[in-house]
Design a protein around this motif. Structure first.
Motif, PDB file in Angstrom:
ATOM      1  N   SER A  22     -31.156   4.368 -14.199  1.00  0.00           N
ATOM      2  CA  SER A  22     -30.524   3.407 -15.095  1.00  0.00           C
ATOM      3  C   SER A  22     -29.217   3.892 -15.720  1.00  0.00           C
ATOM      4  N   SER A  23     -28.893   5.156 -15.548  1.00  0.00           N
ATOM      5  CA  SER A  23     -27.733   5.722 -16.242  1.00  0.00           C
ATOM      6  C   SER A  23     -26.407   5.128 -15.768  1.00  0.00           C
ATOM      7  N   LEU A  24     -26.370   4.613 -14.539  1.00  0.00           N
ATOM      8  CA  LEU A  24     -25.118   4.090 -13.984  1.00  0.00           C
ATOM      9  C   LEU A  24     -25.042   2.563 -14.017  1.00  0.00           C
ATOM     10  N   TYR A  25     -26.022   1.907 -14.618  1.00  0.00           N
ATOM     11  CA  TYR A  25     -26.037   0.444 -14.655  1.00  0.00           C
ATOM     12  C   TYR A  25     -24.757  -0.133 -15.267  1.00  0.00           C
ATOM     13  N   ILE A  26     -24.373   0.408 -16.416  1.00  0.00           N
ATOM     14  CA  ILE A  26     -23.218  -0.124 -17.146  1.00  0.00           C
ATOM     15  C   ILE A  26     -21.935   0.027 -16.324  1.00  0.00           C
ATOM     16  N   ALA A  27     -21.793   1.169 -15.670  1.00  0.00           N
ATOM     17  CA  ALA A  27     -20.600   1.401 -14.855  1.00  0.00           C
ATOM     18  C   ALA A  27     -20.486   0.371 -13.734  1.00  0.00           C
ATOM     19  N   LEU A  28     -21.601   0.049 -13.108  1.00  0.00           N
ATOM     20  CA  LEU A  28     -21.576  -0.936 -12.024  1.00  0.00           C
ATOM     21  C   LEU A  28     -21.355  -2.345 -12.561  1.00  0.00           C
ATOM     22  N   GLU A  79     -29.616  -6.040   3.805  1.00  0.00           N
ATOM     23  CA  GLU A  79     -28.354  -6.188   3.073  1.00  0.00           C
ATOM     24  C   GLU A  79     -27.353  -5.120   3.515  1.00  0.00           C
ATOM     25  N   VAL A  80     -27.840  -3.894   3.658  1.00  0.00           N
ATOM     26  CA  VAL A  80     -26.982  -2.789   4.092  1.00  0.00           C
ATOM     27  C   VAL A  80     -26.439  -3.063   5.493  1.00  0.00           C
ATOM     28  N   PHE A  81     -27.291  -3.565   6.370  1.00  0.00           N
ATOM     29  CA  PHE A  81     -26.838  -3.826   7.744  1.00  0.00           C
ATOM     30  C   PHE A  81     -25.779  -4.921   7.781  1.00  0.00           C
ATOM     31  N   ILE A  82     -26.046  -6.041   7.123  1.00  0.00           N
ATOM     32  CA  ILE A  82     -25.128  -7.178   7.185  1.00  0.00           C
ATOM     33  C   ILE A  82     -23.818  -6.886   6.451  1.00  0.00           C
ATOM     34  N   SER A  83     -23.903  -6.229   5.309  1.00  0.00           N
ATOM     35  CA  SER A  83     -22.708  -6.012   4.492  1.00  0.00           C
ATOM     36  C   SER A  83     -21.910  -4.773   4.876  1.00  0.00           C
ATOM     37  N   LEU A  84     -22.596  -3.753   5.443  1.00  0.00           N
ATOM     38  CA  LEU A  84     -21.917  -2.494   5.728  1.00  0.00           C
ATOM     39  C   LEU A  84     -21.941  -2.088   7.196  1.00  0.00           C
ATOM     40  N   LEU A  85     -23.144  -1.923   7.746  1.00  0.00           N
ATOM     41  CA  LEU A  85     -23.251  -1.366   9.089  1.00  0.00           C
ATOM     42  C   LEU A  85     -22.643  -2.273  10.157  1.00  0.00           C
ATOM     43  N   PHE A  86     -22.924  -3.560  10.072  1.00  0.00           N
ATOM     44  CA  PHE A  86     -22.382  -4.501  11.060  1.00  0.00           C
ATOM     45  C   PHE A  86     -20.846  -4.500  11.055  1.00  0.00           C
ATOM     46  N   PRO A  87     -20.196  -4.628   9.880  1.00  0.00           N
ATOM     47  CA  PRO A  87     -18.729  -4.559   9.866  1.00  0.00           C
ATOM     48  C   PRO A  87     -18.182  -3.216  10.351  1.00  0.00           C
ATOM     49  N   VAL A 103     -14.080  -5.514 -12.628  1.00  0.00           N
ATOM     50  CA  VAL A 103     -12.882  -5.022 -11.942  1.00  0.00           C
ATOM     51  C   VAL A 103     -12.674  -5.753 -10.618  1.00  0.00           C
ATOM     52  N   PHE A 104     -13.760  -5.990  -9.890  1.00  0.00           N
ATOM     53  CA  PHE A 104     -13.651  -6.708  -8.619  1.00  0.00           C
ATOM     54  C   PHE A 104     -13.045  -8.089  -8.814  1.00  0.00           C
ATOM     55  N   PHE A 105     -13.567  -8.845  -9.775  1.00  0.00           N
ATOM     56  CA  PHE A 105     -13.061 -10.206  -9.972  1.00  0.00           C
ATOM     57  C   PHE A 105     -11.598 -10.202 -10.417  1.00  0.00           C
ATOM     58  N   VAL A 106     -11.215  -9.205 -11.194  1.00  0.00           N
ATOM     59  CA  VAL A 106      -9.812  -9.098 -11.599  1.00  0.00           C
ATOM     60  C   VAL A 106      -8.937  -8.848 -10.379  1.00  0.00           C
ATOM     61  N   TYR A 150     -11.719  -7.350   3.363  1.00  0.00           N
ATOM     62  CA  TYR A 150     -11.755  -6.037   2.724  1.00  0.00           C
ATOM     63  C   TYR A 150     -11.928  -6.147   1.217  1.00  0.00           C
ATOM     64  N   ILE A 151     -11.254  -7.113   0.601  1.00  0.00           N
ATOM     65  CA  ILE A 151     -11.377  -7.281  -0.853  1.00  0.00           C
ATOM     66  C   ILE A 151     -12.797  -7.677  -1.233  1.00  0.00           C
ATOM     67  N   GLU A 152     -13.360  -8.660  -0.527  1.00  0.00           N
ATOM     68  CA  GLU A 152     -14.685  -9.157  -0.900  1.00  0.00           C
ATOM     69  C   GLU A 152     -15.806  -8.210  -0.500  1.00  0.00           C
ATOM     70  N   SER A 153     -15.496  -7.270   0.402  1.00  0.00           N
ATOM     71  CA  SER A 153     -16.480  -6.243   0.738  1.00  0.00           C
ATOM     72  C   SER A 153     -16.753  -5.336  -0.461  1.00  0.00           C
ATOM     73  N   ILE A 154     -15.779  -5.244  -1.382  1.00  0.00           N
ATOM     74  CA  ILE A 154     -15.977  -4.437  -2.588  1.00  0.00           C
ATOM     75  C   ILE A 154     -17.184  -4.954  -3.362  1.00  0.00           C
ATOM     76  N   TYR A 155     -17.289  -6.274  -3.472  1.00  0.00           N
ATOM     77  CA  TYR A 155     -18.418  -6.875  -4.198  1.00  0.00           C
ATOM     78  C   TYR A 155     -19.737  -6.498  -3.526  1.00  0.00           C
ATOM     79  N   ASN A 156     -19.791  -6.613  -2.205  1.00  0.00           N
ATOM     80  CA  ASN A 156     -21.035  -6.330  -1.486  1.00  0.00           C
ATOM     81  C   ASN A 156     -21.430  -4.865  -1.608  1.00  0.00           C
ATOM     82  N   ILE A 157     -20.445  -3.968  -1.640  1.00  0.00           N
ATOM     83  CA  ILE A 157     -20.745  -2.550  -1.839  1.00  0.00           C
ATOM     84  C   ILE A 157     -21.323  -2.323  -3.240  1.00  0.00           C
TER      85      ILE A 157
END
Length: 282
Positions: A91-97, A41-49, A103-106, A70-77
């Motif tokens: 688990s402390s950051l689950y809610i933030a993500l 997932e990291v390779f296809i969504s981040l490293l390759f681009p 925010v991404f969909f908005v 660029y906009i849709e890459s936000i979702y993959n990140i």
């Protein structure tokens, strides 16, 4: 219909079938491999681009396609960050993500509405607004919005696959954007490969992850090969013949109304039968 028009129509049908089939097989492999390990997932969504942009081999990007990438890459990140948290047990950051996806969909919808406003596509704006309203209802009516990975390796945003009504509204919205509002027409290559992505996400059990992973990857490949450009493999390859495109253009207003009515009907029914439309299907 003369011989030339008949030949062009057959060429379009054959080329559309070839592109659709090849992209379907390729994207099926992409979805399957990212379920094996987060590194894929990291390779296809981040490293390759990053490699493509870093080595400046993405020179075929059309401005709008690059913007969408660029906009849709936000979702993959956000997906990658969530996967790291899930696998590490932080688990402390689950809610933030979880809010990060909201925010991404908005951001994504605002971007489309701005473009639709410029093109005076008012029915398209209403479709976009109904779509984001259903997303809000889905998110705010869930007790647990923590994203998870199931035993098949599927990424479930907010803990489950997208409800049926949202999948239907997204599909009709997508068809309107890619086939009726796109400036890339009469070239069909972008519409066809993205349609194969849409078909796979319906069957994947992880609707939005499969869709945005493959859509973003296709945008990157477009930056490499320029397959959405009018002259790619010839102006008539995977392109609506001129005579047919004129007829299609006359039908566009009617088709836009049909798409809008489909979105509106699904939107209204979801309030009576729930986002999963279980009352209708029971």
């Amino acid at each position: 219909m003369n011989f030339s028009e008949n030949y062009d129509a057959k060429k379009t049908i054959v080329s559309v079938f070839i592109i659709f089939f090849l992209s379907l097989v390729y994207l099926y492999g992409v979805i399957a491999i990212v379920r094996v390990n987060i590194l894929f997932e990291v390779f296809i969504s981040l490293l390759f681009p990053i490699m493509c942009i870093g080595f400046k081999v993405d020179q075929n990007f059309l401005p709008r396609v690059k913007q969408l990438f660029y906009i849709e890459s936000i979702y993959n990140i956000l997906v990658i960050l969530t996967l790291v948290l899930v696998l590490s047990g932080m688990s402390s950051l689950y809610i933030a993500l979880s809010w990060g996806f909201v925010v991404f969909f908005v951001i994504q919808i605002i971007g489309f509405i701005v473009i639709q406003k410029k093109r005076k596509s008012y029915l398209g704006i209403l479709q976009s607004l109904m779509g984001i309203c259903l997303m809000f209802i889905w998110f705010f009516h869930k007790e647990n919005t923590i994203s998870t990975i199931d035993n098949q390796g599927r990424f479930l945003m907010w803990g489950e696959d997208a409800p049926l009504s949202i999948q239907i509204v997204y599909t009709l919205w997508f068809l309107n954007v890619i086939f009726l509002e796109s400036v890339l027409l009469p070239k069909l290559s972008q519409a066809i490969v993205q349609s194969s992505s849409l078909l796979l996400c319906w069957c994947s059990g992880e609707f939005f992850h499969a869709r945005l992973l493959t859509a973003c990857h296709l945008f990157m490949l477009d930056g490499l090969f320029g397959y959405s450009k009018h002259g790619w493999l010839g102006s008539k390859f995977c392109s609506i013949p001129e005579s047919y495109y004129e007829k299609f253009s006359r039908l566009r207003p009617l088709l836009k109304i049909i798409m809008f009515c489909g979105v509106l009907a699904t939107f209204v029914l979801s309030f009576f039968y729930g986002l999963d439309l279980k009352g209708i299907l029971a």
